[in-house]
Design a protein around this motif. Structure first.
Motif, mmCIF file in Angstrom:
data_model
loop_
_atom_site.group_PDB
_atom_site.id
_atom_site.type_symbol
_atom_site.label_atom_id
_atom_site.label_comp_id
_atom_site.label_asym_id
_atom_site.label_seq_id
_atom_site.Cartn_x
_atom_site.Cartn_y
_atom_site.Cartn_z
ATOM 1 N N ILE A 113 0.861 -1.190 0.000
ATOM 2 C CA ILE A 113 0.000 0.000 0.000
ATOM 3 C C ILE A 113 0.894 1.236 0.000
ATOM 4 O O ILE A 113 1.898 1.296 0.714
ATOM 5 C CB ILE A 113 -0.933 -0.010 1.213
ATOM 6 N N PHE A 114 0.524 2.236 -0.807
ATOM 7 C CA PHE A 114 1.328 3.446 -0.985
ATOM 8 C C PHE A 114 0.686 4.614 -0.235
ATOM 9 O O PHE A 114 -0.480 4.948 -0.472
ATOM 10 C CB PHE A 114 1.401 3.827 -2.463
ATOM 11 N N CYS A 115 1.469 5.287 0.619
ATOM 12 C CA CYS A 115 0.985 6.468 1.337
ATOM 13 C C CYS A 115 1.963 7.624 1.173
ATOM 14 O O CYS A 115 3.168 7.457 1.368
ATOM 15 C CB CYS A 115 0.834 6.184 2.831
ATOM 16 N N THR A 116 1.443 8.798 0.857
ATOM 17 C CA THR A 116 2.253 10.006 0.879
ATOM 18 C C THR A 116 2.005 10.753 2.178
ATOM 19 O O THR A 116 0.882 10.815 2.673
ATOM 20 C CB THR A 116 1.956 10.920 -0.323
ATOM 21 N N ASN A 117 3.074 11.332 2.718
ATOM 22 C CA ASN A 117 2.978 12.171 3.906
ATOM 23 C C ASN A 117 2.992 13.651 3.521
ATOM 24 O O ASN A 117 3.255 14.511 4.348
ATOM 25 C CB ASN A 117 4.140 11.856 4.864
ATOM 26 N N SER A 118 2.709 13.954 2.274
ATOM 27 C CA SER A 118 2.751 15.342 1.804
ATOM 28 C C SER A 118 1.942 16.263 2.722
ATOM 29 O O SER A 118 0.840 15.936 3.135
ATOM 30 C CB SER A 118 2.202 15.429 0.384
ATOM 31 N N SER A 119 2.500 17.439 3.018
ATOM 32 C CA SER A 119 1.832 18.387 3.904
ATOM 33 C C SER A 119 0.772 19.208 3.198
ATOM 34 O O SER A 119 -0.219 19.621 3.805
ATOM 35 C CB SER A 119 2.858 19.342 4.521
ATOM 36 N N THR A 120 0.971 19.476 1.902
ATOM 37 C CA THR A 120 0.088 20.412 1.202
ATOM 38 C C THR A 120 -0.440 19.868 -0.115
ATOM 39 O O THR A 120 -1.488 20.323 -0.589
ATOM 40 C CB THR A 120 0.822 21.732 0.913
ATOM 41 N N LEU A 121 0.259 18.933 -0.738
ATOM 42 C CA LEU A 121 -0.164 18.414 -2.039
ATOM 43 C C LEU A 121 -1.277 17.383 -1.864
ATOM 44 O O LEU A 121 -1.308 16.642 -0.882
ATOM 45 C CB LEU A 121 1.026 17.782 -2.767
ATOM 46 N N THR A 159 -9.133 5.591 -4.474
ATOM 47 C CA THR A 159 -8.713 4.771 -3.341
ATOM 48 C C THR A 159 -9.804 3.797 -2.934
ATOM 49 O O THR A 159 -10.971 4.176 -2.759
ATOM 50 C CB THR A 159 -8.361 5.654 -2.126
ATOM 51 N N ASP A 160 -9.443 2.546 -2.755
ATOM 52 C CA ASP A 160 -10.369 1.526 -2.266
ATOM 53 C C ASP A 160 -10.740 1.852 -0.817
ATOM 54 O O ASP A 160 -9.854 2.014 0.030
ATOM 55 C CB ASP A 160 -9.671 0.165 -2.355
ATOM 56 N N PRO A 161 -12.029 1.949 -0.476
ATOM 57 C CA PRO A 161 -12.421 2.239 0.908
ATOM 58 C C PRO A 161 -11.838 1.249 1.918
ATOM 59 O O PRO A 161 -11.551 1.626 3.063
ATOM 60 C CB PRO A 161 -13.947 2.162 0.866
ATOM 61 N N ALA A 162 -11.672 -0.007 1.513
ATOM 62 C CA ALA A 162 -11.091 -0.996 2.424
ATOM 63 C C ALA A 162 -9.629 -0.659 2.721
ATOM 64 O O ALA A 162 -9.154 -0.849 3.850
ATOM 65 C CB ALA A 162 -11.207 -2.398 1.827
ATOM 66 N N VAL A 163 -8.912 -0.158 1.722
ATOM 67 C CA VAL A 163 -7.524 0.257 1.926
ATOM 68 C C VAL A 163 -7.465 1.465 2.851
ATOM 69 O O VAL A 163 -6.596 1.557 3.729
ATOM 70 C CB VAL A 163 -6.853 0.555 0.569
ATOM 71 N N PHE A 164 -8.396 2.390 2.669
ATOM 72 C CA PHE A 164 -8.495 3.559 3.560
ATOM 73 C C PHE A 164 -8.589 3.108 5.009
ATOM 74 O O PHE A 164 -7.880 3.611 5.890
ATOM 75 C CB PHE A 164 -9.714 4.389 3.165
ATOM 76 N N GLU A 165 -9.446 2.136 5.283
ATOM 77 C CA GLU A 165 -9.619 1.663 6.654
ATOM 78 C C GLU A 165 -8.394 0.885 7.140
ATOM 79 O O GLU A 165 -8.057 0.935 8.322
ATOM 80 C CB GLU A 165 -10.883 0.816 6.760
ATOM 81 N N GLN A 166 -7.736 0.163 6.233
ATOM 82 C CA GLN A 166 -6.496 -0.516 6.615
ATOM 83 C C GLN A 166 -5.451 0.484 7.092
ATOM 84 O O GLN A 166 -4.768 0.264 8.093
ATOM 85 C CB GLN A 166 -5.923 -1.292 5.419
ATOM 86 N N VAL A 167 -5.321 1.579 6.358
ATOM 87 C CA VAL A 167 -4.326 2.590 6.714
ATOM 88 C C VAL A 167 -4.703 3.290 8.016
ATOM 89 O O VAL A 167 -3.844 3.552 8.859
ATOM 90 C CB VAL A 167 -4.140 3.591 5.557
ATOM 91 N N ALA A 168 -5.994 3.559 8.216
ATOM 92 C CA ALA A 168 -6.432 4.131 9.493
ATOM 93 C C ALA A 168 -6.102 3.185 10.645
ATOM 94 O O ALA A 168 -5.642 3.619 11.715
ATOM 95 C CB ALA A 168 -7.929 4.432 9.447
#
Length: 282
Positions: A113-121, A159-168
């Motif tokens: 799973i890919f996550c960006t920590n970008s502050s503004t983008l 974004t897949d909603p299931a992936v959203f919840e995985q990351v949360a």
């Protein structure tokens, strides 16, 4: 998701690495050169006493165990070889982020799973540089993650909603309060509130309305906040506000970037992480 790779070992990247390892994750720290990575042990020694100061459950043994769960490499394919999740914390420039994600996509396992920590983008600004839009989103951390422990989770349209919840869930596993952002917003919740404050403080200083100490004192006394805006700049570090403001349409903000480049970045006063910024922390 046990195996984390963090791309970028600057102020916030190194904090994410250490916090995840402290929370029991196996972490690979990636940066572009071995010379940069060679400085990480010094960074861990800087963070350890802060954990002992701020976290009741921190012990020297737990902190040493966290360091033992961290491996560093400048080989991107090696860094990603078994990653369940990767968090990108490279400089806040769209071209750098897009180039990074294109390279990551070429070598990352299908499971990652890919996550960006970008502050503004926005993640939608970056997603088409990746090969897996359904697994790409933002996970944004506040500076000093071990005590300002918010993890803002923000999806883009694909974004897949299931992936959203995985990351949360992953954010909660590493000690964060998961902030579920309901729609894309530049700056998420935190920086949508914080950036106008910092920009206003920068303008007051550049225009000569008040000096740094007076601006900070006014904010702390009048609001009860623990830090003034320039103390917050020191926590963030000088490089991020420089990158965000150097090409601003506002000439005041561009002048602010020029000042911090000349008087702070070029003289090694990079912020609290190195012991000196707008203030000295020795």
């Amino acid at each position: 998701m046990q195996n984390l790779t963090v791309l970028g070992t600057g102020v916030l990247g190194s904090q994410i690495i250490f916090q995840a390892a402290y929370s029991g994750k196996t972490v690979v720290a990636y940066d572009i050169s071995d010379e940069i990575l060679a400085k990480l042990p010094e960074r861990w020694e800087y963070l350890k006493p802060l954990y002992l100061r701020d976290l009741p459950d921190a012990t020297p043994e737990k902190l040493d165990a966290a360091v033992a769960r961290i491996r560093a490499t400048s080989d991107l394919a090696d860094a990603l070889s078994d990653a369940d999740i990767v968090i990108e914390a490279v400089p806040e420039r769209l071209d750098i982020k897009r180039d990074t994600w294109a390279k990551v996509s070429a070598v990352a396992p299908e499971k990652t799973i890919f996550c960006t920590n970008s502050s503004t983008l926005l993640p939608s600004d970056i997603v088409d540089a990746t090969d897996r839009p359904s697994k790409f989103l933002a996970l944004h951390f506040a500076n000093e993650v071990w005590r300002n422990n918010t993890g803002e989770v923000m999806a883009q349209a694909q974004t897949d909603p299931a992936v959203f919840e995985q990351v949360a869930g992953f954010a909660e596993e590493i000690g964060m309060v998961a902030i579920r952002v309901k729609k894309e917003q530049p700056g998420y919740v935190l920086n949508s509130l914080l950036v106008p404050l910092l920009s206003a403080a920068a303008a007051l200083w550049v225009k000569g309305v008040a000096d740094i100490e007076t601006i900070d004192l006014t904010w702390r006394k009048a609001t009860g906040a623990p830090l003034g805006p320039f103390q917050i700049f020191d926590v963030v570090g000088m490089v991020t506000p420089y990158n965000l403001n150097k090409d601003s349409a506002d000439p005041i903000q561009r002048e602010f970037a020029e000042r911090i480049k000349k008087d702070y970045i070029d003289t090694g006063r990079l912020g609290r992480g190195v012991g000196k910024g707008f203030y000295d922390y020795a």
